[in-house]
Design an enzyme around this catalytic site. Structure first.
Site, PDB file in Angstrom:
ATOM      1  N   HIS A 158       0.851  -1.185   0.000  1.00  0.00           N
ATOM      2  CA  HIS A 158       0.000   0.000   0.000  1.00  0.00           C
ATOM      3  C   HIS A 158       0.891   1.240   0.000  1.00  0.00           C
ATOM      4  O   HIS A 158       2.104   1.124   0.152  1.00  0.00           O
ATOM      5  CB  HIS A 158      -0.884   0.005   1.261  1.00  0.00           C
ATOM      6  CG  HIS A 158      -0.069   0.028   2.507  1.00  0.00           C
ATOM      7  ND1 HIS A 158       0.384  -1.138   3.109  1.00  0.00           N
ATOM      8  CD2 HIS A 158       0.440   1.049   3.243  1.00  0.00           C
ATOM      9  CE1 HIS A 158       1.120  -0.828   4.162  1.00  0.00           C
ATOM     10  NE2 HIS A 158       1.178   0.493   4.266  1.00  0.00           N
TER      11      HIS A 158
ATOM     12  N   HIS B 252       5.857   6.945  -0.972  1.00  0.00           N
ATOM     13  CA  HIS B 252       6.545   5.766  -1.505  1.00  0.00           C
ATOM     14  C   HIS B 252       5.751   4.515  -1.141  1.00  0.00           C
ATOM     15  O   HIS B 252       4.878   4.553  -0.277  1.00  0.00           O
ATOM     16  CB  HIS B 252       7.962   5.656  -0.929  1.00  0.00           C
ATOM     17  CG  HIS B 252       7.958   5.341   0.527  1.00  0.00           C
ATOM     18  ND1 HIS B 252       7.735   6.305   1.492  1.00  0.00           N
ATOM     19  CD2 HIS B 252       8.094   4.169   1.197  1.00  0.00           C
ATOM     20  CE1 HIS B 252       7.763   5.747   2.686  1.00  0.00           C
ATOM     21  NE2 HIS B 252       7.963   4.445   2.540  1.00  0.00           N
TER      22      HIS B 252
END
Length: 181
Positions: A37, A121
């Site tokens: 995720h 990120h």
């Protein structure tokens, strides 16, 4: 206490691709595809009442869907012994804007913004005594990584339980991104 964070769920094809990429580094513990995720905000341990308040407050967030692509790779920390491999996202500004909006909502219920700088990120692997040469080879070999554009149409509240094999995330609530930017 409930360990809590807010993230953008990713398409299964992106999750699979990034998990497989993490498997290419010897000695790395890759993140399983279903756990991949893009973290928006780590909140940490909260008690049950505050957890329910967070869950309700996040329903106030109104934002437009975000069009992203995966682009490039890197590691944390940027200096010293690498501990995490990540894939970057573009455009980062869209994710940062959503994070700022979420932080404003969380502040209204007494949760202050995180102090450290945010770098959008996707964590793909955790490293433990991985030789620096292997990390350098991974970074060089995947520096041009880029996915097709995809749309994120929801953000999520997750709980996380730590185990010997790593964290296990559980989806607690999904919030559609259907408003305006």
């Amino acid at each position: 206490m409930i360990r809590t964070f807010i993230a953008l769920p990713l398409e299964a094809s992106i999750q699979t691709r990034l998990s497989e990429l993490g498997q290419t580094v010897p000695g790395a513990r890759c993140v399983p595809a279903e756990q991949i995720h893009l973290t928006i905000r780590f909140i940490g341990e909260v008690e049950g009442t505050l957890f329910r308040t967070i869950k309700e407050a996040l329903a106030q967030v109104s934002a437009a869907p975000i069009c992203l692509s995966i682009r490039g790779v890197g590691h944390f920390p940027p200096r010293g012994n690498p501990r995490v491999l990540w894939a970057g996202v573009e455009p980062a500004a869209a994710v940062i804007g959503l994070r700022q909006h979420i932080n404003r909502v969380l502040t209204t219920i007494g949760i202050p913004p995180e102090e450290r700088k945010y770098h959008p990120h996707v964590t793909i692997a955790r490293l433990h005594d991985t030789p620096l040469r292997r990390v350098t080879d991974f970074l060089t070999g995947n520096s041009l990584l880029q996915s097709s554009a995809f749309t994120i149409d929801a953000f999520a509240l997750f709980s996380s339980t730590l185990s010997a094999k790593g964290a296990v995330h559980r989806l607690e609530a999904l919030y559609p991104l259907s408003g305006s930017a």
